[in-house]
Scaffold this motif. Structure first.
Motif, PDB file in Angstrom:
ATOM      1  N   LEU A 182       9.582   9.385  -3.734  1.00 35.98           N
ATOM      2  CA  LEU A 182       9.296   9.204  -2.307  1.00 35.98           C
ATOM      3  C   LEU A 182       8.413   7.985  -2.052  1.00 35.98           C
ATOM      4  O   LEU A 182       8.060   7.699  -0.909  1.00 35.98           O
ATOM      5  N   GLY A 183       8.029   7.304  -3.121  1.00 40.54           N
ATOM      6  CA  GLY A 183       7.275   6.063  -2.974  1.00 40.54           C
ATOM      7  C   GLY A 183       5.789   6.176  -3.226  1.00 40.54           C
ATOM      8  O   GLY A 183       5.050   5.209  -3.013  1.00 40.54           O
ATOM      9  N   MET A 184       5.311   7.326  -3.660  1.00 44.17           N
ATOM     10  CA  MET A 184       3.881   7.477  -3.938  1.00 44.17           C
ATOM     11  C   MET A 184       3.520   6.914  -5.311  1.00 44.17           C
ATOM     12  O   MET A 184       4.331   6.893  -6.227  1.00 44.17           O
ATOM     13  N   ARG A 185       2.284   6.472  -5.428  1.00 40.07           N
ATOM     14  CA  ARG A 185       1.716   6.186  -6.739  1.00 40.07           C
ATOM     15  C   ARG A 185       1.312   7.538  -7.331  1.00 40.07           C
ATOM     16  O   ARG A 185       0.497   8.256  -6.747  1.00 40.07           O
ATOM     17  N   VAL A 186       1.849   7.862  -8.457  1.00 45.58           N
ATOM     18  CA  VAL A 186       1.652   9.178  -9.049  1.00 45.58           C
ATOM     19  C   VAL A 186       0.728   9.081 -10.257  1.00 45.58           C
ATOM     20  O   VAL A 186       0.950   8.261 -11.151  1.00 45.58           O
ATOM     21  N   GLY A 210      -9.101   3.501  -5.313  1.00 39.28           N
ATOM     22  CA  GLY A 210     -10.016   3.529  -4.173  1.00 39.28           C
ATOM     23  C   GLY A 210      -9.921   4.759  -3.296  1.00 39.28           C
ATOM     24  O   GLY A 210     -10.808   5.007  -2.478  1.00 39.28           O
ATOM     25  N   HIS A 211      -8.852   5.522  -3.448  1.00 38.17           N
ATOM     26  CA  HIS A 211      -8.697   6.710  -2.607  1.00 38.17           C
ATOM     27  C   HIS A 211      -7.645   7.619  -3.233  1.00 38.17           C
ATOM     28  O   HIS A 211      -6.982   7.264  -4.208  1.00 38.17           O
ATOM     29  N   LEU A 212      -7.499   8.807  -2.646  1.00 38.73           N
ATOM     30  CA  LEU A 212      -6.481   9.762  -3.071  1.00 38.73           C
ATOM     31  C   LEU A 212      -5.925  10.416  -1.814  1.00 38.73           C
ATOM     32  O   LEU A 212      -6.678  10.765  -0.894  1.00 38.73           O
ATOM     33  N   ASP A 213      -4.607  10.559  -1.746  1.00 39.25           N
ATOM     34  CA  ASP A 213      -3.977  11.172  -0.580  1.00 39.25           C
ATOM     35  C   ASP A 213      -3.514  12.601  -0.833  1.00 39.25           C
ATOM     36  O   ASP A 213      -3.514  13.429   0.077  1.00 39.25           O
ATOM     37  N   HIS A 225       0.830  -1.196   0.000  1.00 35.52           N
ATOM     38  CA  HIS A 225       0.000   0.000   0.000  1.00 35.52           C
ATOM     39  C   HIS A 225       0.871   1.255   0.000  1.00 35.52           C
ATOM     40  O   HIS A 225       1.802   1.379   0.771  1.00 35.52           O
ATOM     41  N   GLN A 226       0.547   2.154  -0.894  1.00 32.85           N
ATOM     42  CA  GLN A 226       1.278   3.405  -0.977  1.00 32.85           C
ATOM     43  C   GLN A 226       0.296   4.550  -1.140  1.00 32.85           C
ATOM     44  O   GLN A 226      -0.840   4.357  -1.563  1.00 32.85           O
ATOM     45  N   LYS A 227       0.746   5.753  -0.820  1.00 31.45           N
ATOM     46  CA  LYS A 227      -0.082   6.926  -1.015  1.00 31.45           C
ATOM     47  C   LYS A 227      -0.257   7.203  -2.509  1.00 31.45           C
ATOM     48  O   LYS A 227       0.620   6.911  -3.324  1.00 31.45           O
ATOM     49  N   VAL A 228      -1.396   7.802  -2.839  1.00 29.66           N
ATOM     50  CA  VAL A 228      -1.731   8.117  -4.229  1.00 29.66           C
ATOM     51  C   VAL A 228      -1.805   9.627  -4.382  1.00 29.66           C
ATOM     52  O   VAL A 228      -2.466  10.308  -3.592  1.00 29.66           O
ATOM     53  N   ALA A 229      -1.121  10.147  -5.396  1.00 32.86           N
ATOM     54  CA  ALA A 229      -1.095  11.584  -5.643  1.00 32.86           C
ATOM     55  C   ALA A 229      -1.515  11.875  -7.069  1.00 32.86           C
ATOM     56  O   ALA A 229      -1.048  11.236  -8.013  1.00 32.86           O
ATOM     57  N   LEU A 230      -2.396  12.853  -7.238  1.00 30.55           N
ATOM     58  CA  LEU A 230      -2.808  13.328  -8.558  1.00 30.55           C
ATOM     59  C   LEU A 230      -2.256  14.727  -8.768  1.00 30.55           C
ATOM     60  O   LEU A 230      -2.445  15.610  -7.936  1.00 30.55           O
ATOM     61  N   ILE A 231      -1.575  14.925  -9.889  1.00 30.98           N
ATOM     62  CA  ILE A 231      -1.052  16.238 -10.242  1.00 30.98           C
ATOM     63  C   ILE A 231      -1.661  16.651 -11.569  1.00 30.98           C
ATOM     64  O   ILE A 231      -1.537  15.926 -12.563  1.00 30.98           O
TER      65      ILE A 231
END
Length: 255
Positions: free
Chosen positions: A31-35, A84-87, A7-13
């Motif tokens: 940094l390990g996020m799903r981008v 399923g989510h966004l961080d 599980h990793q954080k998800v970031a949308l740019i």
């Protein structure tokens, strides 16, 4: 595309296929996020995502035009189904309205002679687009234990800086489009931060500095990677971090 194994954080740019947005995506992935690379042109988004993946990160391109409600809805649906989510949401997409010119050449924005259609188009992207994307992504962000929103602004948004007759902006043409749109974005940042503070959101505005990008015809003296640093710092704030603030690389920027 490198599939994540934990599980990793998800970031949308948004606007992440080039410039500052692309650099933010690269740094968050490192940094390990799903981008998620938001781009109007999916092919260009996929090229940027492939570059991130080649460096060992995880990236996925998403078709997203911040002025097009259909693509915004579809992007939110895709993120919901796939992750399923966004961080983290980085509202980076923006336009000057004057095309690819340096700030000192943007004389078409002088208030007394400006074309109102140009002002509307700038606000459509830089302000209304941020509202549209943010509201569409809020249900996904609410699923994060530590939601972060960063709005990419500019020193040109600062009323304190731009109203100083001897300040750094004194030599620039006055503006009825780009500068006011970023000032409005700052005000919007504060209002979202105040509303969502109780829900654990940290929402701030970032001034990346004068970065070498298409938006200023590559006249900037900072690299996109340098400009991205403050954005990434705000996107990764600890729980006790600030909210409703405006920062550049050196610290708080006056409103």
């Amino acid at each position: 595309m490198n599939e994540p194994t934990t599980h990793q954080k998800v970031a949308l740019i948004t606007g992440a296929n080039k410039g500052i947005g692309r650099a933010v995506a690269q740094q968050l992935a490192a940094l390990g996020m799903r981008v998620l690379i938001g781009a109007r042109d999916l092919r260009r988004g996929e090229e940027a995502a492939a570059e991130v993946c080649a460096a060992g990160g995880y990236a996925h391109a998403v078709t997203l035009d911040v002025t097009d409600p259909t693509t915004i809805r579809e992007a939110a649906r895709e993120i919901e189904e796939r992750f399923g989510h966004l961080d983290v949401l980085v509202n980076n997409a923006g336009i000057t309205g004057s095309g690819q010119v340096s700030p000192e050449d943007a004389v078409d924005q002088i208030p007394s002679t400006v074309d109102l259609d140009m002002v509307r188009s700038v606000f459509e992207t830089n302000v209304f687009g941020v509202i549209a994307v943010t509201n569409a992504m809020l249900p996904l962000l609410r699923k994060s234990p530590a939601p972060r929103i960063v709005n990419v602004s500019s020193a040109a948004a600062s009323l304190t800086i731009t109203s100083d007759p001897d300040g750094p902006a004194a030599g620039l043409p006055t503006s009825a489009a780009y500068m006011p749109s970023k000032t409005a974005l700052n005000a919007l940042t504060v209002q979202y931060a105040q509303e969502l503070r109780k829900d654990g959101f940290l929402i701030n505005a970032a001034d990346p500095g004068y970065v070498d990008t298409d938006i200023n015809n590559h006249r900037g003296y900072l690299t996109p990677a340098q400009g991205a640093e403050v954005v990434v710092r705000l996107a990764t704030l600890a729980t006790d971090g600030p909210t409703a603030w405006f920062f550049d690389a050196d610290g708080p920027v006056p409103w």
